[in-house]
Write a protein that holds these residues in place. Structure first.
Motif, short mmCIF file in Angstrom:
data_model
loop_
_atom_site.label_atom_id
_atom_site.label_comp_id
_atom_site.label_asym_id
_atom_site.label_seq_id
_atom_site.Cartn_x
_atom_site.Cartn_y
_atom_site.Cartn_z
N LEU A 147 -34.76 19.63 -14.79
CA LEU A 147 -33.54 20.22 -14.23
C LEU A 147 -33.56 21.77 -13.96
O LEU A 147 -34.38 22.30 -14.62
N ASP A 148 -33.02 21.85 -12.87
CA ASP A 148 -33.09 23.39 -12.46
C ASP A 148 -31.75 24.03 -12.76
O ASP A 148 -31.26 25.13 -12.12
N PHE A 149 -31.05 23.42 -13.39
CA PHE A 149 -29.68 24.32 -13.84
C PHE A 149 -29.25 24.04 -15.40
O PHE A 149 -29.77 23.02 -15.98
N PRO A 150 -28.62 24.90 -16.01
CA PRO A 150 -28.02 24.57 -17.27
C PRO A 150 -27.14 23.46 -17.53
O PRO A 150 -26.19 23.18 -16.63
N ILE A 151 -27.09 22.85 -18.77
CA ILE A 151 -26.31 21.79 -18.89
C ILE A 151 -25.23 22.39 -20.30
O ILE A 151 -25.77 22.56 -21.64
N GLU A 152 -24.06 22.77 -19.90
CA GLU A 152 -23.32 23.36 -20.98
C GLU A 152 -22.03 22.29 -21.17
O GLU A 152 -21.62 22.35 -22.29
N LYS A 153 -21.53 21.91 -20.14
CA LYS A 153 -20.18 21.08 -20.43
C LYS A 153 -20.74 19.79 -19.69
O LYS A 153 -21.36 19.51 -18.78
N THR A 189 -39.84 16.09 -20.98
CA THR A 189 -38.70 16.68 -20.60
C THR A 189 -38.36 16.49 -19.06
O THR A 189 -39.21 16.90 -18.13
N ASP A 191 -21.41 19.08 -16.08
CA ASP A 191 -22.69 19.42 -15.39
C ASP A 191 -23.65 18.40 -15.04
O ASP A 191 -24.42 18.47 -14.34
N TRP A 192 -23.56 17.21 -15.73
CA TRP A 192 -24.51 16.13 -15.73
C TRP A 192 -24.39 15.66 -14.14
O TRP A 192 -25.15 15.01 -13.88
N LYS A 197 -34.38 16.50 -22.87
CA LYS A 197 -34.09 17.83 -21.87
C LYS A 197 -33.02 18.63 -22.74
O LYS A 197 -33.09 19.86 -22.85
N ALA A 198 -31.85 17.82 -22.89
CA ALA A 198 -30.53 18.63 -23.20
C ALA A 198 -30.37 18.88 -24.90
O ALA A 198 -29.64 19.28 -25.14
#
Length: 322
Positions: free
Chosen positions: A69-75, A66, A78-79, A126-127
């Motif tokens: 990443l220290d932030f969420p990927i939602e849209k 994995t 975000d990448w 990861k995502a």
């Protein structure tokens, strides 16, 4: 038949498609959950090495599939927050230290290759596969930006595994070429640039790298996606692609080929008798020859496989041609 070779001499001759005293043999598997991190993972590698004495070691990246990443990927946008990792990041540093410890443990006569995933695999681990494919359709440029960033990190890791840890090269795993995922043209446009970047980076410090065309999904790949990738040796899922070693030599245009055995629990290597396994190994060598050939499996073996089955293959390779 060549004179008796050291393991290093044998493997390097196979990489360069020169005569060998016998065909090199190597297998690998993921370690149990309790042996996938820290010193326990290093010890597990060494235990396998001491028990089976393989012609080369593939060092597993268990515990580091994995991408951090220290932030969420939602849209999709975000990448674009992603930044390349530095050499002192724990994700990089810990893997280099693992590789270095195993290389030192097996000694200078033995070749080692660290497992590195292509960026498209790192991003999916990861995502999640579904989200990445959805974002790639919605906003391909944002996903391609992330692939480029991850390629820089994976390329750095690959270089350090050779230059600092002492590996002879990497075992570079490419995925996502399934025929129901992308067309050949889509893959080459979206995924190939980041694939090749990592290989080009490690090729700056070592020309002895292995390309693994993974058949993890059980679905045939567009193998032509990877035909021109710059690696000395190619390993693919013979039993999924329906492409044997002899045919693979022609398809991959002269590269050394690695594999031949089915890696699954339904395969002969897992459940076969000594006679059956050695007969199959002999037939492999009869059809593919002994130059530019390394015997292995389609992918990682089940971790509970009886290790003496692997020794039977070595024994068959030693007897072949005598």
């Amino acid at each position: 038949m060549s004179d008796k070779m050291s393991k290093r001499e044998r493997l390097m001759a196979a990489f360069e498609q020169k005569p060998v005293d016998r065909v090199p043999v190597g297998f690998w598997f993921h370690f149990p959950e309790e042996k996938r991190d820290g010193q326990a993972c290093i010890d597990a590698h060494m235990e396998y090495y001491r028990s089976n004495n393989p012609d080369f070691m593939k060092i597993m990246c268990d515990g580091y599939f994995t991408y951090p990443l220290d932030f969420p990927i939602e849209k999709p946008s975000d990448w674009r927050k992603l930044e390349p990792l530095t050499a002192d990041h724990p994700f990089i540093r810990e893997q280099v230290e693992r590789a270095k410890a195993v290389v030192q443990g097996i000694g200078p006569d033995n070749c080692a290759f660290y497992n590195i995933f292509a960026p498209f695999s790192s991003i999916r681990f990861k995502a999640g596969d579904g989200l990445v494919m959805e974002h790639l359709q919605q906003d391909p440029e944002s996903v391609l930006y992330a692939l480029d960033v991850i390629a820089k990190s994976n390329g750095l890791l690959a270089q350090l595994c050779v230059a600092e840890a002492g590996c002879d090269g990497v075992y570079y795993c490419v995925q996502g070429g399934e025929k129901d995922r992308f067309t050949h043209e889509e893959y080459r446009k979206w995924i190939t640039p980041s694939d090749k970047y990592v290989l080009e980076q490690v090729n700056q410090v070592s020309r002895t790298n292995i390309l693994h065309c993974c058949g993890w999904a059980g679905i045939p790949n567009h193998l032509e996606n990877w035909k021109d990738y710059p690696a000395k040796v190619v390993n693919w899922a013979v039993f999924i692609e329906n492409l044997g070693l002899a045919e693979g030599k022609k398809f991959f245009e002269g590269k050394t080929v690695l594999g031949g055995f089915d890696n699954r629990k339904t395969g002969l290597l897992y459940h076969g008798s000594k006679e059956e396994i050695q007969k199959f190994a002999r037939e492999l060598l009869e059809s593919s020859g002994t130059t530019g050939v390394m015997i292995g499996a389609d992918c990682t073996l089940p971790s509970d496989i009886d290790l003496k089955h692997l020794l039977w293959v070595v024994e068959a390779a030693e007897k072949f041609g005598k």
